[in-house]
Design a protein around this motif. Structure first.
Motif, short mmCIF file in Angstrom:
data_model
loop_
_atom_site.label_atom_id
_atom_site.label_comp_id
_atom_site.label_asym_id
_atom_site.label_seq_id
_atom_site.Cartn_x
_atom_site.Cartn_y
_atom_site.Cartn_z
N ILE A 95 0.91 -1.27 -0.08
CA ILE A 95 0.08 -0.11 0.12
C ILE A 95 1.09 1.25 -0.05
CG2 ILE A 95 -1.94 1.21 1.07
CD1 ILE A 95 -2.73 -1.32 -0.02
N ASN A 96 1.00 2.00 -1.30
CA ASN A 96 1.77 3.12 -1.42
C ASN A 96 1.06 4.39 -0.96
OD1 ASN A 96 4.11 4.81 -1.97
ND2 ASN A 96 3.28 4.74 -4.23
N PHE A 97 1.42 4.42 0.61
CA PHE A 97 0.77 5.72 1.12
C PHE A 97 1.48 7.05 0.74
CE2 PHE A 97 -0.78 2.43 4.25
CZ PHE A 97 -2.11 2.83 4.26
N ALA A 98 2.45 6.96 -0.07
CA ALA A 98 2.80 8.30 -0.42
C ALA A 98 2.43 8.84 -1.94
CB ALA A 98 4.49 8.29 -0.89
N PHE A 150 13.00 3.00 -6.27
CA PHE A 150 14.21 2.50 -6.18
C PHE A 150 14.91 2.62 -4.85
CE2 PHE A 150 18.91 3.16 -7.18
CZ PHE A 150 19.16 2.10 -7.78
N ILE A 151 14.71 3.92 -4.24
CA ILE A 151 15.26 4.44 -3.11
C ILE A 151 14.74 3.95 -1.94
CG2 ILE A 151 15.78 6.33 -1.56
CD1 ILE A 151 16.37 7.98 -3.97
N ALA A 152 13.36 3.95 -1.81
CA ALA A 152 12.55 3.59 -0.69
C ALA A 152 12.18 2.27 -0.41
CB ALA A 152 11.56 4.80 -0.28
N VAL A 190 7.84 8.50 3.38
CA VAL A 190 8.24 9.23 2.29
C VAL A 190 7.10 10.07 2.05
CG1 VAL A 190 7.90 8.84 -0.58
CG2 VAL A 190 9.39 7.30 0.90
N SER A 191 5.84 9.83 2.66
CA SER A 191 4.62 10.71 2.42
C SER A 191 4.74 12.19 3.31
CB SER A 191 3.43 9.74 3.16
OG SER A 191 2.20 10.54 3.17
N PHE A 192 5.44 11.77 4.60
CA PHE A 192 5.89 13.02 5.31
C PHE A 192 6.83 13.59 4.91
CE2 PHE A 192 3.84 10.20 8.77
CZ PHE A 192 2.65 10.91 9.06
#
Length: 290
Positions: free
Chosen positions: A33-36, A79-81, A100-102
């Motif tokens: 679940i990509n919350f960003a 790629f990074i996170a 990432v989101s924050f």
């Protein structure tokens, strides 16, 4: 009034559908679940703001550029996170997504301020009347653009080599590797497509509501997640269906005088769906062999 609210709900739901498609594609590929994702929607609106306000580009050219940049950002975030944590416990990846989101929200607030900005009205609003019904050219552009993007996504998934790779990785990652499919490239491509759709949604909603801010992706992001769960997360047609249903539900709630509770109603729907049919409207229960 009911028909008018249905139209308004379809317009709003088209944006939720674009966001929900990103959620459902990523979940279908790597069960994340990509919350960003809601913040990519916000960045898309800001890139559109820059292209329209500073460079004075045509709206649709600015839309394409914004989608392209956010597609690259989506690949970079993956790629990074996410890629280094792909085989880590689920909670580690979830925390990374929240981080990432924050980072995106607070980074944009620090760089550009937290105040709302007026989104450039690159297209003059024209109202059309059909009896007691009213619809604007902006609303027509939003729903038409959303439908075109959904059709293009369907063509990519069903008719292209990369689309077949996406479906193969979603079905069985290990088997896909044995068949010679580059899983990392396929996952990056999925993030790129989802991020591009989110960016389109951000620009369209900026044009619709005339303002943007660094936190604008938080609530729509959660509602799009609800839409993806409602339709059946991991199922692309389900995401589109869920987005439209959530949009209609939200406008109907406002129409009956419960504007202050429109968000609560959406979250209540999430709870009910998870209790009664966790797989969503189009989802099916799958039995796993032990």
């Amino acid at each position: 009034m009911i028909i008018q609210q249905l139209i308004n709900g379809m317009i709003l739901g088209s944006v939720y559908a674009l966001l929900a498609l990103g959620y459902t594609m990523v979940y279908g590929i790597i069960k994340l679940i990509n919350f960003a994702h809601g913040d990519i929607y916000m960045l898309g609106a800001y890139f559109g703001y820059f292209f329209l306000r500073v460079l004075h580009l045509n709206f649709f050219i600015a839309l394409i550029f914004s989608m392209a940049i956010c597609a690259v950002l989506g690949m970079l975030i993956e790629f990074i996170a996410y890629r280094p944590l792909r085989h880590s416990p689920r909670i580690a990846v979830l925390i990374s997504a929240l981080g990432v989101s924050f980072l995106l929200e607070n980074g944009m607030s620090y760089l550009f301020g937290s105040d709302k900005r007026s989104f450039p009205q690159a297209i003059k609003t024209i109202q059309y009347h059909f009896g007691s019904l009213q619809i604007s050219n902006i609303q027509i552009i939003i729903i038409t653009t959303a439908i075109i993007l959904m059709i293009l996504l369907n063509i990519i998934v069903k008719k292209t080599k990369m689309g077949r790779a996406m479906r193969a990785v979603s079905a069985d990652e290990e088997a896909a590797i044995l068949m010679g499919i580059n899983v990392n490239r396929t996952i990056s491509f999925t993030f790129a497509i989802g991020s591009a759709l989110a960016a389109a949604g951000g620009m369209l909603i900026g044009l619709y509501y005339n303002n943007i801010d660094p936190l604008m992706g938080m609530t729509p992001g959660i509602k799009a997640f609800v839409a993806a769960v409602l339709g059946g997360i991991g199922i692309i047609p389900g995401a589109a269906l869920g987005g439209w249903l959530i949009g209609i539900l939200e406008t109907m709630t406002q129409a009956v005088g419960l504007s202050n509770y429109k968000d609560a109603v959406v979250y209540a729907i999430l709870i009910i769906i998870l209790l009664l049919k966790p797989t969503g409207i189009l989802g099916k229960n799958k039995r796993e062999k032990v």
